[in-house]
Design an enzyme around this catalytic site. Structure first.
Site, PDB file in Angstrom:
ATOM      1  N   ASP A 289      -2.765 -18.006   0.272  1.00  0.00           N
ATOM      2  CA  ASP A 289      -3.777 -18.542  -0.652  1.00  0.00           C
ATOM      3  C   ASP A 289      -4.496 -19.720  -0.014  1.00  0.00           C
ATOM      4  O   ASP A 289      -5.728 -19.816  -0.035  1.00  0.00           O
ATOM      5  CB  ASP A 289      -3.150 -18.926  -2.008  1.00  0.00           C
ATOM      6  CG  ASP A 289      -1.971 -19.888  -1.873  1.00  0.00           C
ATOM      7  OD1 ASP A 289      -1.409 -20.014  -0.762  1.00  0.00           O
ATOM      8  OD2 ASP A 289      -1.614 -20.525  -2.888  1.00  0.00           O
TER       9      ASP A 289
ATOM     10  N   ASP B 218     -12.383  -9.230   3.544  1.00  0.00           N
ATOM     11  CA  ASP B 218     -13.622  -9.233   2.759  1.00  0.00           C
ATOM     12  C   ASP B 218     -14.234 -10.634   2.734  1.00  0.00           C
ATOM     13  O   ASP B 218     -15.452 -10.795   2.818  1.00  0.00           O
ATOM     14  CB  ASP B 218     -13.369  -8.761   1.316  1.00  0.00           C
ATOM     15  CG  ASP B 218     -13.634  -7.256   1.146  1.00  0.00           C
ATOM     16  OD1 ASP B 218     -13.549  -6.533   2.150  1.00  0.00           O
ATOM     17  OD2 ASP B 218     -13.925  -6.820   0.013  1.00  0.00           O
TER      18      ASP B 218
ATOM     19  N   TYR C 147       0.825  -1.213   0.000  1.00  0.00           N
ATOM     20  CA  TYR C 147       0.000   0.000   0.000  1.00  0.00           C
ATOM     21  C   TYR C 147       0.856   1.259   0.000  1.00  0.00           C
ATOM     22  O   TYR C 147       0.465   2.280  -0.543  1.00  0.00           O
ATOM     23  CB  TYR C 147      -0.938   0.019   1.225  1.00  0.00           C
ATOM     24  CG  TYR C 147      -2.238  -0.695   0.991  1.00  0.00           C
ATOM     25  CD1 TYR C 147      -2.264  -2.055   0.753  1.00  0.00           C
ATOM     26  CD2 TYR C 147      -3.443  -0.007   1.018  1.00  0.00           C
ATOM     27  CE1 TYR C 147      -3.455  -2.717   0.553  1.00  0.00           C
ATOM     28  CE2 TYR C 147      -4.648  -0.662   0.817  1.00  0.00           C
ATOM     29  CZ  TYR C 147      -4.650  -2.017   0.589  1.00  0.00           C
ATOM     30  OH  TYR C 147      -5.836  -2.661   0.382  1.00  0.00           O
TER      31      TYR C 147
ATOM     32  N   ASP D 113      -6.492  -7.185   3.487  1.00  0.00           N
ATOM     33  CA  ASP D 113      -7.596  -6.549   2.781  1.00  0.00           C
ATOM     34  C   ASP D 113      -8.493  -7.609   2.155  1.00  0.00           C
ATOM     35  O   ASP D 113      -9.715  -7.594   2.314  1.00  0.00           O
ATOM     36  CB  ASP D 113      -7.025  -5.618   1.701  1.00  0.00           C
ATOM     37  CG  ASP D 113      -8.109  -4.888   0.933  1.00  0.00           C
ATOM     38  OD1 ASP D 113      -9.084  -4.438   1.574  1.00  0.00           O
ATOM     39  OD2 ASP D 113      -7.989  -4.776  -0.305  1.00  0.00           O
TER      40      ASP D 113
HETATM   41  C1  IPM Z   1     -10.575  -1.515   3.242  1.00  0.00           C
HETATM   42  C2  IPM Z   1     -10.766  -0.869   1.914  1.00  0.00           C
HETATM   43  C3  IPM Z   1      -9.619   0.089   1.630  1.00  0.00           C
HETATM   44  C4  IPM Z   1      -8.343  -0.721   1.575  1.00  0.00           C
HETATM   45  C5  IPM Z   1      -9.789   0.942   0.365  1.00  0.00           C
HETATM   46  C6  IPM Z   1     -11.061   1.743   0.383  1.00  0.00           C
HETATM   47  C7  IPM Z   1      -8.592   1.831   0.123  1.00  0.00           C
HETATM   48  O1  IPM Z   1     -10.899  -1.834   0.923  1.00  0.00           O
HETATM   49  O2  IPM Z   1     -10.465  -0.791   4.248  1.00  0.00           O
HETATM   50  O3  IPM Z   1     -10.546  -2.739   3.317  1.00  0.00           O
HETATM   51  O4  IPM Z   1      -7.972  -1.263   0.525  1.00  0.00           O
HETATM   52  O5  IPM Z   1      -7.686  -0.810   2.611  1.00  0.00           O
HETATM   53 MG    MG Z   2     -10.987  -3.820   1.661  1.00  0.00          MG
END
Ligand code: IPM
Ligand code: MG
Length: 370
Positions: free
Chosen positions: A226, A254, A142, A250
């Site tokens: 993975d 999700d 990042y 990240d």
């Molecule tokens: C998260 C989001 C952010 C990230 C984006 C909005 C930059 O996806 O907080 O998970 O990638 O960290």
């Molecule tokens: Mg995210």
């Protein structure tokens, strides 16, 4: 009554709608004299770009530094697809994380009993799930330099992102992981790609060393990221605390969010180093979901991730663990009554708006308080 200073950054899309429910909650804490949260508000993301041509203004950053905690909504949306990369909405969020030194991002994935059927996984796989994705938040790809696109002049371009980690960055996030785990089920799973990446090799080594030196009594296992993703959807209950880098975290968070039925359910806390003198740490609390421009302004958004993020603020910034437990219980109770925002609706449930869900949660809190 204790008093704290908050900076509310609602941002874009559904950000302001879910933030409105935090304000409702703060109103409850004020009238019941549980705590006095003084608020300032600021712009971030696209909203800030529209006003100031930057994703977050210096004055807003100064307020973030001064606050006891930042409460963050969401940023981004198609409206800002064409703004310069440096000023894109996400840059505001990344600057907050980096400049405040919020290296530890705690993302709990908890399946509320009432929602076990909302998951795309079978009920038995997720029922009772309670795990934490601990994501390193201020390093890795990042922020690594160089981060460029160069024109090679032969009709080709070259894009470079840099994945970089120093020992201390890995060690401090791993330490947070071990500390969290010992108050839970005492197990840490570290995820990297040491079969491909040098950062993965160092990550593995540093986590091992810290474990051997200070945390032998915590169970530690390693997985390639993975394979870890695969295990997360195969049998998520094998995990307790997963510690991983910025990019893997990240993605894995999700995935973890979806185990709980909806991205609209996952809160997060981003914490800095504890100041040895003041015993305080910089902190920001944000839902894992994004700005969801497709449903913005319709009153459909799920405020639970935002409210649960505030519960984390009570726990990690304000030493109000009992209130945090109550807020979590109030959320569970509202869900238990069959109330659902559209993202988690199921047969036999009552679909409610963002505000109705917020009202219901605060109503449950009021009931518990009286
Ligand atoms: C998260 C989001 C952010 C990230 C984006 C909005 C930059 O996806 O907080 O998970 O990638 O960290
Ligand atoms: Mg995210």
């Amino acid at each position: 009554m204790p008093s704290f200073n908050l900076l509310l950054l609602a941002g874009d899309g559904i950000g302001p709608e879910v933030m409105a429910e935090v304000k409702r909650l703060l109103g409850f804490y004020a009238t019941t004299k549980i705590a006095d949260f003084r608020i300032e508000e600021g712009l971030v993301g696209g909203a800030s770009y529209d006003a100031h041509k930057v994703a977050i203004a210096d004055e807003t950053m100064a307020k973030a530094h001064a606050a006891d905690a930042v409460i963050f909504g969401a940023v981004g949306g198609p409206k800002w697809d064409k703004v310069p990369f440096e000023a894109r909405p996400e840059a505001g969020l990344l600057r907050l994380r980096k400049d405040l030194g919020l290296f530890a991002n705690i993302r709990p994935a908890i399946v509320y009993p009432a929602l076990a059927d909302a998951s795309s996984l079978k009920r038995e796989a997720v029922d009772g799930l309670d795990i934490i994705i601990l994501r390193e938040l201020t390093g890795g790809v990042y922020f690594g330099e160089p981060k460029t696109i160069t024109d090679l002049g032969n009709g080709q371009k070259r894009a470079i992102d840099t994945q970089v980690y120093d020992t201390y960055e890995i060690e401090r996030i791993a330490r947070v992981g071990f500390e969290l785990a010992r108050k839970r089920r005492n197990k840490v799973t570290s995820m990297e790609k040491r079969n491909v990446m040098k950062t993965g090799v160092l990550w593995h080594e540093v986590v091992e060393e810290l474990h051997a030196r200070e945390y032998k009594h915590v169970q530690l296992e390693h997985m390639l990221a993975d394979s870890g993703g695969m295990q997360l959807v195969r049998w998520p209950k094998q995990f307790d605390v997963i510690v991983t880098d910025n990019l893997f975290g990240d993605m894995l968070s999700d995935i973890a969010a979806m185990l709980t039925g909806s991205l609209g359910m996952l809160p997060s806390a981003s914490l800095g180093e504890m100041d040895a003198k003041t015993k305080r740490r910089k902190a920001m609390y944000e839902p894992v979901h994004g700005s969801a421009p497709d449903i913005a302004g319709k009153g459909m958004a799920n405020p639970i991730a935002m409210l649960a993020s505030f519960a984390m603020a009570l726990r990690y910034s304000f030493n109000m663990g009992r209130e945090a437990d109550r807020l979590d219980a109030a959320i569970a109770a509202a869900l238990g009554k069959g109330l659902r925002t559209a993202d988690i609706k199921s047969e036999g449930s009552t679909v409610v708006s963002t505000a109705e869900m917020g009202e219901a949660v605060v109503g449950e809190l009021a009931r518990m308080a009286s």
